[in-house]
Design a protein around this motif. Structure first.
Motif, PDB file in Angstrom:
ATOM      1  N   LEU A  49     -18.592  11.011   4.171  1.00 33.36           N
ATOM      2  CA  LEU A  49     -17.684  11.211   3.042  1.00 33.36           C
ATOM      3  C   LEU A  49     -18.475  11.245   1.733  1.00 33.36           C
ATOM      4  O   LEU A  49     -19.601  10.769   1.663  1.00 33.36           O
ATOM      5  CB  LEU A  49     -16.643  10.085   2.986  1.00 33.36           C
ATOM      6  CG  LEU A  49     -15.819   9.850   4.257  1.00 33.36           C
ATOM      7  CD1 LEU A  49     -14.882   8.658   4.049  1.00 33.36           C
ATOM      8  CD2 LEU A  49     -15.024  11.091   4.630  1.00 33.36           C
ATOM      9  N   VAL A  50     -17.881  11.829   0.715  1.00 29.04           N
ATOM     10  CA  VAL A  50     -18.485  11.856  -0.622  1.00 29.04           C
ATOM     11  C   VAL A  50     -17.614  10.976  -1.511  1.00 29.04           C
ATOM     12  O   VAL A  50     -16.422  11.250  -1.668  1.00 29.04           O
ATOM     13  CB  VAL A  50     -18.532  13.286  -1.196  1.00 29.04           C
ATOM     14  CG1 VAL A  50     -19.436  13.325  -2.418  1.00 29.04           C
ATOM     15  CG2 VAL A  50     -18.985  14.280  -0.162  1.00 29.04           C
ATOM     16  N   ALA A  51     -18.200   9.932  -2.100  1.00 27.90           N
ATOM     17  CA  ALA A  51     -17.390   8.939  -2.805  1.00 27.90           C
ATOM     18  C   ALA A  51     -17.794   8.774  -4.268  1.00 27.90           C
ATOM     19  O   ALA A  51     -18.949   8.995  -4.647  1.00 27.90           O
ATOM     20  CB  ALA A  51     -17.497   7.597  -2.091  1.00 27.90           C
ATOM     21  N   HIS A  52     -16.803   8.370  -5.062  1.00 29.57           N
ATOM     22  CA  HIS A  52     -17.041   8.024  -6.464  1.00 29.57           C
ATOM     23  C   HIS A  52     -16.164   6.824  -6.802  1.00 29.57           C
ATOM     24  O   HIS A  52     -15.008   6.739  -6.367  1.00 29.57           O
ATOM     25  CB  HIS A  52     -16.695   9.188  -7.387  1.00 29.57           C
ATOM     26  CG  HIS A  52     -16.930   8.877  -8.840  1.00 29.57           C
ATOM     27  ND1 HIS A  52     -18.164   9.057  -9.446  1.00 29.57           N
ATOM     28  CD2 HIS A  52     -16.108   8.346  -9.794  1.00 29.57           C
ATOM     29  CE1 HIS A  52     -18.081   8.683 -10.704  1.00 29.57           C
ATOM     30  NE2 HIS A  52     -16.854   8.247 -10.943  1.00 29.57           N
ATOM     31  N   THR A  53     -16.704   5.900  -7.595  1.00 29.99           N
ATOM     32  CA  THR A  53     -15.981   4.694  -7.975  1.00 29.99           C
ATOM     33  C   THR A  53     -15.898   4.571  -9.488  1.00 29.99           C
ATOM     34  O   THR A  53     -16.891   4.795 -10.189  1.00 29.99           O
ATOM     35  CB  THR A  53     -16.665   3.436  -7.396  1.00 29.99           C
ATOM     36  OG1 THR A  53     -16.652   3.503  -5.964  1.00 29.99           O
ATOM     37  CG2 THR A  53     -15.938   2.164  -7.837  1.00 29.99           C
ATOM     38  N   TYR A 132      -4.881   4.756   0.570  1.00 29.80           N
ATOM     39  CA  TYR A 132      -4.047   5.899   0.947  1.00 29.80           C
ATOM     40  C   TYR A 132      -4.927   7.087   1.314  1.00 29.80           C
ATOM     41  O   TYR A 132      -6.114   7.140   0.988  1.00 29.80           O
ATOM     42  CB  TYR A 132      -3.122   6.278  -0.216  1.00 29.80           C
ATOM     43  CG  TYR A 132      -3.850   6.590  -1.500  1.00 29.80           C
ATOM     44  CD1 TYR A 132      -4.154   7.903  -1.865  1.00 29.80           C
ATOM     45  CD2 TYR A 132      -4.281   5.563  -2.351  1.00 29.80           C
ATOM     46  CE1 TYR A 132      -4.842   8.187  -3.028  1.00 29.80           C
ATOM     47  CE2 TYR A 132      -4.971   5.841  -3.521  1.00 29.80           C
ATOM     48  CZ  TYR A 132      -5.251   7.146  -3.851  1.00 29.80           C
ATOM     49  OH  TYR A 132      -5.949   7.422  -5.007  1.00 29.80           O
ATOM     50  N   ILE A 133      -4.317   8.060   1.995  1.00 30.70           N
ATOM     51  CA  ILE A 133      -5.034   9.272   2.386  1.00 30.70           C
ATOM     52  C   ILE A 133      -4.247  10.492   1.912  1.00 30.70           C
ATOM     53  O   ILE A 133      -3.013  10.487   1.917  1.00 30.70           O
ATOM     54  CB  ILE A 133      -5.262   9.318   3.913  1.00 30.70           C
ATOM     55  CG1 ILE A 133      -6.094  10.553   4.297  1.00 30.70           C
ATOM     56  CG2 ILE A 133      -3.954   9.269   4.690  1.00 30.70           C
ATOM     57  CD1 ILE A 133      -6.574  10.542   5.750  1.00 30.70           C
ATOM     58  N   VAL A 134      -4.968  11.516   1.495  1.00 34.35           N
ATOM     59  CA  VAL A 134      -4.365  12.750   0.978  1.00 34.35           C
ATOM     60  C   VAL A 134      -4.941  13.928   1.761  1.00 34.35           C
ATOM     61  O   VAL A 134      -6.156  14.012   1.952  1.00 34.35           O
ATOM     62  CB  VAL A 134      -4.672  12.919  -0.529  1.00 34.35           C
ATOM     63  CG1 VAL A 134      -4.096  14.225  -1.048  1.00 34.35           C
ATOM     64  CG2 VAL A 134      -4.141  11.736  -1.330  1.00 34.35           C
ATOM     65  N   PHE A 152      -7.587   1.402  -4.127  1.00 30.67           N
ATOM     66  CA  PHE A 152      -7.462   0.580  -5.325  1.00 30.67           C
ATOM     67  C   PHE A 152      -7.602  -0.887  -4.940  1.00 30.67           C
ATOM     68  O   PHE A 152      -6.936  -1.353  -4.023  1.00 30.67           O
ATOM     69  CB  PHE A 152      -6.083   0.767  -5.970  1.00 30.67           C
ATOM     70  CG  PHE A 152      -5.952   1.976  -6.841  1.00 30.67           C
ATOM     71  CD1 PHE A 152      -6.370   1.951  -8.163  1.00 30.67           C
ATOM     72  CD2 PHE A 152      -5.388   3.139  -6.341  1.00 30.67           C
ATOM     73  CE1 PHE A 152      -6.229   3.061  -8.978  1.00 30.67           C
ATOM     74  CE2 PHE A 152      -5.246   4.254  -7.141  1.00 30.67           C
ATOM     75  CZ  PHE A 152      -5.663   4.217  -8.466  1.00 30.67           C
ATOM     76  N   HIS A 153      -8.458  -1.620  -5.673  1.00 26.10           N
ATOM     77  CA  HIS A 153      -8.595  -3.056  -5.465  1.00 26.10           C
ATOM     78  C   HIS A 153      -8.416  -3.753  -6.811  1.00 26.10           C
ATOM     79  O   HIS A 153      -9.173  -3.498  -7.754  1.00 26.10           O
ATOM     80  CB  HIS A 153      -9.960  -3.401  -4.865  1.00 26.10           C
ATOM     81  CG  HIS A 153     -10.081  -4.833  -4.469  1.00 26.10           C
ATOM     82  ND1 HIS A 153     -11.271  -5.518  -4.465  1.00 26.10           N
ATOM     83  CD2 HIS A 153      -9.151  -5.732  -4.068  1.00 26.10           C
ATOM     84  CE1 HIS A 153     -11.074  -6.761  -4.070  1.00 26.10           C
ATOM     85  NE2 HIS A 153      -9.793  -6.924  -3.833  1.00 26.10           N
ATOM     86  N   THR A 165     -10.899  -1.804  -9.329  1.00 27.19           N
ATOM     87  CA  THR A 165     -11.916  -0.923  -8.762  1.00 27.19           C
ATOM     88  C   THR A 165     -11.199   0.173  -7.991  1.00 27.19           C
ATOM     89  O   THR A 165     -10.391  -0.117  -7.101  1.00 27.19           O
ATOM     90  CB  THR A 165     -12.860  -1.682  -7.818  1.00 27.19           C
ATOM     91  OG1 THR A 165     -13.478  -2.760  -8.525  1.00 27.19           O
ATOM     92  CG2 THR A 165     -13.945  -0.762  -7.271  1.00 27.19           C
ATOM     93  N   TRP A 166     -11.478   1.428  -8.332  1.00 27.64           N
ATOM     94  CA  TRP A 166     -10.845   2.565  -7.661  1.00 27.64           C
ATOM     95  C   TRP A 166     -11.934   3.457  -7.076  1.00 27.64           C
ATOM     96  O   TRP A 166     -12.752   4.010  -7.806  1.00 27.64           O
ATOM     97  CB  TRP A 166      -9.994   3.340  -8.656  1.00 27.64           C
ATOM     98  CG  TRP A 166      -9.232   4.512  -8.083  1.00 27.64           C
ATOM     99  CD1 TRP A 166      -8.985   4.775  -6.773  1.00 27.64           C
ATOM    100  CD2 TRP A 166      -8.613   5.572  -8.831  1.00 27.64           C
ATOM    101  NE1 TRP A 166      -8.247   5.930  -6.646  1.00 27.64           N
ATOM    102  CE2 TRP A 166      -8.005   6.440  -7.896  1.00 27.64           C
ATOM    103  CE3 TRP A 166      -8.526   5.860 -10.199  1.00 27.64           C
ATOM    104  CZ2 TRP A 166      -7.311   7.587  -8.290  1.00 27.64           C
ATOM    105  CZ3 TRP A 166      -7.840   6.998 -10.578  1.00 27.64           C
ATOM    106  CH2 TRP A 166      -7.233   7.839  -9.638  1.00 27.64           C
ATOM    107  N   THR A 167     -11.948   3.570  -5.770  1.00 29.12           N
ATOM    108  CA  THR A 167     -12.904   4.441  -5.084  1.00 29.12           C
ATOM    109  C   THR A 167     -12.159   5.600  -4.437  1.00 29.12           C
ATOM    110  O   THR A 167     -11.151   5.389  -3.754  1.00 29.12           O
ATOM    111  CB  THR A 167     -13.686   3.674  -4.012  1.00 29.12           C
ATOM    112  OG1 THR A 167     -14.434   2.616  -4.622  1.00 29.12           O
ATOM    113  CG2 THR A 167     -14.655   4.596  -3.272  1.00 29.12           C
TER     114      THR A 167
END
Length: 226
Positions: A49-53, A132-134, A152-153, A165-167
């Motif tokens: 996966l490609v992630a950003h926080t 959640y998943i989109v 979301f945490h 914190t939102w990843t």
């Protein structure tokens, strides 16, 4: 030809009703033509996966922050660039969206749609998590994306402060550019899109949460003295 006052009143009422009906119709969110509701995709390991926080600290207790963020999606996302934002939603499961397993169609301002499902929603006195998943994107902007996973945490820092914190992690389609390039494609997607345009959208959401929460008194009730 003059109309009687009664006839004029009826016509005015009909015109007003028609205007409201047209306005409501224009704002209606419905599944796209040919839509088939299927289970959400299996989530791949993190290294695929490609992630950003993005993170933010808000000067309000956890309960106030959670109250402030509890609002419709169309009031959450503000346009920050060329990306479309939410215009409405259509429930696919009974009740409101938010509980684990709840699922809805989300309509965007460019006329496209996506499907979203809650994977996790937990809360205690010191923290809250929403995952959640989109998927099923119809926007041309999302052409290379198979699905996205948001997390979301919310953490109570004490002293009337809350940290969010939102990843957001994306799985790219392997048969579309840049996903077809493997690790290199994921790198290009991250530095040219996720860390730029999408990061700006995420920051806009978090800043909106901060503004809304800090306008509230510590009880969670909006502060009308400001």
């Amino acid at each position: 030809m003059w109309l009687s006052s009664k006839t004029s009143a009826i016509l005015m009422t009909l015109l007003a009703w028609t205007s409201v009906a047209v306005s409501a119709s224009a704002q209606t969110c419905v599944p796209p033509r040919g839509f088939v509701d299927t289970p959400h995709p299996v989530i791949a390991p993190a290294d695929q996966l490609v992630a950003h926080t993005e993170e933010i600290t808000i000067g309000r207790p956890l309960s106030v922050v959670l109250s402030a963020v509890d609002k419709p999606l169309k009031d959450t996302f503000k346009k920050t660039g060329s990306l479309p934002v939410v215009s409405g939603d259509y429930m696919l499961t009974p009740g409101e969206y938010g509980a684990p397993g709840s699922r809805h169609i989300v309509c965007l301002t460019d006329g496209s749609t996506l499907e979203e499902e809650t994977l996790q929603s937990e809360r205690d006195n010191s923290a809250s998590r929403f995952r959640y998943i989109v998927w099923n994107y119809t926007s041309e902007k999302a052409r290379p994306i198979e699905y996205g996973v948001g997390n979301f945490h919310y953490s109570d820092l004490g002293g009337g402060r809350t940290h969010i914190t939102w990843t957001y992690s994306f799985r790219l389609k392997e048969n579309k550019f840049p996903g077809s390039l493997g690790a290199l494609g994921r790198f290009l997607f991250r530095i040219y899109f996720l860390d730029r345009e999408y990061a700006a959208l995420m920051r806009g959401v978090l800043n909106g949460y901060k503004t809304d929460a800090e306008q509230r008194a510590n009880s969670g009730v909006p502060n009308l003295s400001k």
